[in-house]
Design a protein around this motif. Structure first.
Motif, PDB file in Angstrom:
ATOM      1  N   ALA A 104       0.819  -1.279   0.134  1.00  0.00           N
ATOM      2  CA  ALA A 104       0.075  -0.110  -0.014  1.00  0.00           C
ATOM      3  C   ALA A 104       0.822   1.294   0.076  1.00  0.00           C
ATOM      4  N   ARG A 105       1.950   1.137   0.871  1.00  0.00           N
ATOM      5  CA  ARG A 105       2.643   2.304   0.641  1.00  0.00           C
ATOM      6  C   ARG A 105       3.475   2.637  -0.636  1.00  0.00           C
ATOM      7  N   GLY A 106       4.157   1.519  -1.194  1.00  0.00           N
ATOM      8  CA  GLY A 106       4.583   1.732  -2.385  1.00  0.00           C
ATOM      9  C   GLY A 106       3.675   2.061  -3.659  1.00  0.00           C
ATOM     10  N   GLN A 107       2.546   1.614  -3.723  1.00  0.00           N
ATOM     11  CA  GLN A 107       1.683   1.863  -4.639  1.00  0.00           C
ATOM     12  C   GLN A 107       1.215   3.240  -4.373  1.00  0.00           C
ATOM     13  N   GLY A 108       0.982   3.688  -3.109  1.00  0.00           N
ATOM     14  CA  GLY A 108       0.364   5.126  -2.751  1.00  0.00           C
ATOM     15  C   GLY A 108       1.646   6.004  -3.287  1.00  0.00           C
ATOM     16  N   LEU A 109       2.661   5.720  -3.218  1.00  0.00           N
ATOM     17  CA  LEU A 109       3.912   6.549  -3.546  1.00  0.00           C
ATOM     18  C   LEU A 109       3.808   6.963  -5.028  1.00  0.00           C
ATOM     19  N   VAL A 110       3.717   5.903  -5.653  1.00  0.00           N
ATOM     20  CA  VAL A 110       3.655   5.966  -7.238  1.00  0.00           C
ATOM     21  C   VAL A 110       2.554   6.678  -7.739  1.00  0.00           C
ATOM     22  N   MET A 111       1.279   6.364  -7.015  1.00  0.00           N
ATOM     23  CA  MET A 111       0.096   7.026  -7.504  1.00  0.00           C
ATOM     24  C   MET A 111       0.017   8.406  -7.236  1.00  0.00           C
ATOM     25  N   MET A 112       0.625   8.857  -6.064  1.00  0.00           N
ATOM     26  CA  MET A 112       0.524  10.261  -5.625  1.00  0.00           C
ATOM     27  C   MET A 112       1.070  10.969  -6.726  1.00  0.00           C
ATOM     28  N   PHE A 113       2.128  10.843  -7.475  1.00  0.00           N
ATOM     29  CA  PHE A 113       2.565  11.340  -8.533  1.00  0.00           C
ATOM     30  C   PHE A 113       1.822  11.274  -9.964  1.00  0.00           C
ATOM     31  N   GLY A 114       1.179  10.317  -9.995  1.00  0.00           N
ATOM     32  CA  GLY A 114       0.738   9.833 -11.161  1.00  0.00           C
ATOM     33  C   GLY A 114      -0.711  10.532 -11.442  1.00  0.00           C
ATOM     34  N   ARG A 115      -1.387  10.806 -10.225  1.00  0.00           N
ATOM     35  CA  ARG A 115      -2.657  11.284 -10.185  1.00  0.00           C
ATOM     36  C   ARG A 115      -2.794  12.813 -10.698  1.00  0.00           C
ATOM     37  N   GLN A 116      -1.499  13.513 -10.701  1.00  0.00           N
ATOM     38  CA  GLN A 116      -1.291  14.689 -11.117  1.00  0.00           C
ATOM     39  C   GLN A 116      -1.444  14.894 -12.844  1.00  0.00           C
TER      40      GLN A 116
END
Length: 325
Positions: A104-116
């Motif tokens: 969850a932490r790893g996926q959330g880190l990537v998606m945090m930037f991807g959502r922009q």
């Protein structure tokens, strides 16, 4: 401009409501109230832009068309939610709660930037494709051009995230999350490939082909769940590898459907993708080179992150110019 005003205003409302209720001692409920405030703010701020012939009160007129279209869209959304949650569920069953937290932490880190990127593109893609459809213009040229831009941005940004995964995790989360670094690398690759087909749904929805989207999403989601199950049986990193391979199948399915429905050739698509891949390769190479430069040990993570990000930004600008993207 109107969309920007509505989104910014709704975001401000959400922040004020969340912070206000948190300060008043409402705890985690403040976040839920903030989301409600965002929805309410979006509705109120959108009223001035409402078409004159759009009624304020609900009506059953045209409900058959809405339900026919909306049921397929809702089904697609449900499938996507189930597919996104499958890796965590499977990891919890097969590996334990610690692996779920790391994933969850790893996926959330990537998606945090991807959502922009996704938020910016999604807000304009659907209206633009719908306008072209109403005017009787072909969607393929716009789709290919948009896909070229999205792929260049997505592959470059996700590639840089994969390169700076270690200093990024160390800086943002600390040494206790180091086990998530290998996963972040693979998830970043999978997410980047998945973003490359983000315009397919918008283009096909503009043509009213939502059932095609639902069927393709189900087929792609099935492959992803099976791959995640196989990976979860082996370990955390293997889940990342499985998701990366599944994303390749996902992209192939959606690009194949888009080519058939929008009327462009795979040769045209490959030409677009190769140019975007050239931009991403130059960007990743610049970021990787920056990490190889020796730095003081005490500040190595901060400097690696700063150097990698800066070199990646310069690399993408140079690559766009060199390949004339």
């Amino acid at each position: 401009a109107a969309m920007a005003r509505i989104q910014v205003g709704a975001g401000i409302v959400s922040a004020v409501v969340s912070v206000g209720f948190a300060a008043a001692g409402f705890g985690a409920v403040s976040l839920a109230l903030g989301q409600f405030g965002m929805v309410l703010g979006s509705v109120l701020l959108g009223l001035p832009y409402r078409p004159r012939n759009l009624p304020l009160l609900p009506s059953l007129k045209g409900s058959a068309e809405v339900l026919g279209f909306g049921s397929a869209v809702t089904g697609t959304a449900i499938i996507n939610v189930l597919v996104r949650g499958a890796p965590e569920l499977l990891l919890g069953k097969l590996q334990g709660i610690a692996s779920v937290g790391l994933f969850a932490r790893g996926q959330g880190l990537v998606m945090m930037f991807g959502r922009q990127l996704t938020d910016a593109v999604a807000s304009v893609a659907m209206p633009n494709f719908a306008r072209l459809q109403r005017e009787g213009q072909p969607l393929a040229p716009t789709f290919l051009h948009g896909t070229s831009c999205v792929c260049a941005a997505a592959w470059s940004s996700c590639g840089v995230i994969a390169v700076v995964a270690f200093p990024l995790v160390e800086t943002l989360y600390g040494a206790q999350w180091r086990e998530a670094v290998p996963l972040v690398k693979w998830v970043a690759g999978a997410y980047g490939i998945g973003l490359s087909v983000m315009l397919v749904s918008s283009a096909l929805s503009a043509r009213g082909q939502v059932k095609t989207i639902a069927v393709t999403t189900f087929a792609s989601g099935s492959v992803t769940v099976v791959a995640a199950a196989i990976g979860a049986h082996e370990g955390l990193k293997e889940v990342g590898i499985a998701l990366f391979l599944a994303s390749l199948a996902h992209a192939a399915m959606f690009f194949g459907v888009a080519a058939a429905r929008l009327g462009f050739s795979m040769r045209d698509l490959m030409r677009v993708l190769l140019r975007s891949a050239g931009v991403a390769a130059c960007t990743v190479a610049a970021a990787q080179a920056a990490l190889l430069v020796p730095k003081p040990v005490a500040l190595s993570h901060w400097l690696d992150l700063l150097a990698g990000g800066s070199a990646g930004a310069l690399g993408v600008c140079a690559a766009v110019f060199l390949v004339q993207h």
